[in-house]
Design a protein around this motif. Sequence first.
Motif, short mmCIF file in Angstrom:
data_model
loop_
_atom_site.label_atom_id
_atom_site.label_comp_id
_atom_site.label_asym_id
_atom_site.label_seq_id
_atom_site.Cartn_x
_atom_site.Cartn_y
_atom_site.Cartn_z
N GLN A 1 9.85 -5.96 -5.19
CA GLN A 1 8.79 -4.97 -5.03
C GLN A 1 7.42 -5.59 -5.23
OE1 GLN A 1 8.96 -1.74 -3.97
NE2 GLN A 1 6.73 -1.93 -3.95
N SER A 2 7.28 -6.46 -6.24
CA SER A 2 5.99 -7.09 -6.47
C SER A 2 5.63 -8.04 -5.34
CB SER A 2 5.98 -7.83 -7.81
OG SER A 2 6.89 -8.92 -7.81
N ILE A 3 6.63 -8.67 -4.74
CA ILE A 3 6.38 -9.54 -3.59
C ILE A 3 5.91 -8.71 -2.40
CG2 ILE A 3 7.45 -11.12 -1.93
CD1 ILE A 3 9.38 -11.96 -4.20
N ALA A 4 6.57 -7.58 -2.17
CA ALA A 4 6.17 -6.70 -1.06
C ALA A 4 4.76 -6.19 -1.26
CB ALA A 4 7.15 -5.54 -0.95
N ALA A 5 4.41 -5.85 -2.50
CA ALA A 5 3.06 -5.37 -2.78
C ALA A 5 2.03 -6.46 -2.50
CB ALA A 5 2.96 -4.91 -4.24
N HIS A 6 2.38 -7.69 -2.84
CA HIS A 6 1.47 -8.81 -2.58
C HIS A 6 1.25 -9.01 -1.09
CE1 HIS A 6 -0.33 -12.82 -2.72
NE2 HIS A 6 0.58 -13.20 -1.86
N VAL A 7 2.34 -8.95 -0.32
CA VAL A 7 2.24 -9.17 1.12
C VAL A 7 1.58 -7.97 1.81
CG1 VAL A 7 3.62 -9.51 3.22
CG2 VAL A 7 4.20 -10.74 1.12
N GLY A 8 1.79 -6.77 1.25
CA GLY A 8 1.18 -5.57 1.81
C GLY A 8 2.06 -4.82 2.78
N LEU A 9 3.40 -4.94 2.61
CA LEU A 9 4.34 -4.23 3.46
C LEU A 9 5.28 -3.40 2.61
CD1 LEU A 9 5.41 -6.99 6.04
CD2 LEU A 9 3.66 -5.24 6.30
N GLN A 10 5.89 -2.39 3.24
CA GLN A 10 6.93 -1.63 2.55
C GLN A 10 8.07 -2.57 2.17
OE1 GLN A 10 8.20 1.59 5.06
NE2 GLN A 10 7.25 3.11 3.73
N ARG A 11 8.66 -2.32 1.00
CA ARG A 11 9.73 -3.19 0.52
C ARG A 11 10.88 -3.27 1.52
NH1 ARG A 11 14.53 -2.86 -2.22
NH2 ARG A 11 14.91 -4.41 -3.88
N TYR B 1 10.99 -2.66 4.73
CA TYR B 1 10.62 -3.34 5.99
C TYR B 1 10.54 -4.85 5.78
CZ TYR B 1 8.21 -4.69 10.23
OH TYR B 1 7.88 -5.30 11.41
N LEU B 2 9.91 -5.28 4.68
CA LEU B 2 9.77 -6.71 4.41
C LEU B 2 11.13 -7.35 4.22
CD1 LEU B 2 7.91 -9.13 3.92
CD2 LEU B 2 7.89 -8.51 1.50
N CYS B 3 12.03 -6.69 3.51
CA CYS B 3 13.37 -7.24 3.29
C CYS B 3 14.11 -7.44 4.61
CB CYS B 3 14.16 -6.32 2.37
SG CYS B 3 13.63 -6.33 0.65
N SER B 4 14.00 -6.45 5.49
CA SER B 4 14.66 -6.55 6.79
C SER B 4 14.05 -7.67 7.61
CB SER B 4 14.53 -5.22 7.53
OG SER B 4 15.06 -5.31 8.84
N ILE C 1 15.49 -11.67 0.30
CA ILE C 1 14.42 -12.21 -0.54
C ILE C 1 14.95 -12.52 -1.93
CG2 ILE C 1 12.20 -11.71 -1.62
CD1 ILE C 1 11.52 -10.00 0.80
N GLN C 2 15.77 -11.62 -2.47
CA GLN C 2 16.32 -11.83 -3.81
C GLN C 2 17.16 -13.10 -3.87
OE1 GLN C 2 15.61 -10.11 -6.56
NE2 GLN C 2 16.89 -11.49 -7.77
N SER C 3 17.97 -13.31 -2.85
CA SER C 3 18.80 -14.53 -2.81
C SER C 3 17.93 -15.77 -2.70
CB SER C 3 19.76 -14.46 -1.63
OG SER C 3 20.52 -15.65 -1.53
#
Length: 281
Positions: free
Chosen positions: A191-201, A203-206, A216-218
Amino acid sequence: MITYMFKNNHFQELQLLHYGTEACTPGHHFGPAMRDYYKIHYILNGKGTFEVGGKTYTLHKGQGFLIVPHSVVHYEADQDDPWEYSWVAFQGSNSPSFLQQACLSEHHPIFELGNEDDEMRSCLHRMINSRNTHKGWEISMTGLLYQFFSILIDQANSEHLQPMPDYSKETYVTQVMDFIEMNYANAITVQSIAAHVGLQRSYLCSLFKDQMGSSIQSYLVHYRMRRAAELTLDPGLTIGDIARSVGYTDQLLFSKMFKKVMGEAPTYYRKHKTAPSQLSC
């Protein structure tokens, strides 16, 4: 008009070139012409138009526009309600990245501030009313430029849940990997990575999994374990030291994850390996 200019080669990553404010007369205009640096205008009052790439934007108080290097632009104050704006001109290696995070580009040059308007005005006021009267002035001004970008990026992150079409997926993946590289030792989350990038969690994971074939977690876990494997070669570090150095406060959890990724417990790995394995994510 108020404008100040300086150029200091110490600030190669982000360099403030000049800045100022102007209450324009009716019909006051610039161009068609181009600049060889980046420039952002923020409208304090009034209205006007901005033209670039065959498009015309009618803008008002609380909005702003970006001029990118070598792009032909034309902007003009309204005849009845001419705008007053402040501007900031800059260059540097970090400029493209910061503009991307702010969702600004030649093809998407317009922004609008909501709750951040007061903060932006305060930042610009401090910048424009600053005087070069102390040794740390240029550092102070560069700090204000970083604050200026933080306001734009915060606003963009609150509005854009999907990437702008002219930003490649590879760019967002690179941002994720760079963030992990710089922050793996901290208690970061997806979640903190997604916030940094500026995308929904979600969407960014996909997006990341489509591009990298890994979650991302892996990727984060594998990156931490590879760094931990390198640290096991330092006999001055305990396993607990290594765990904390790669972001784990729980040594048992760290050992479990290390064995899962590296195939061996960290103590065994330390005894029998002369170099860390090069595992891919």
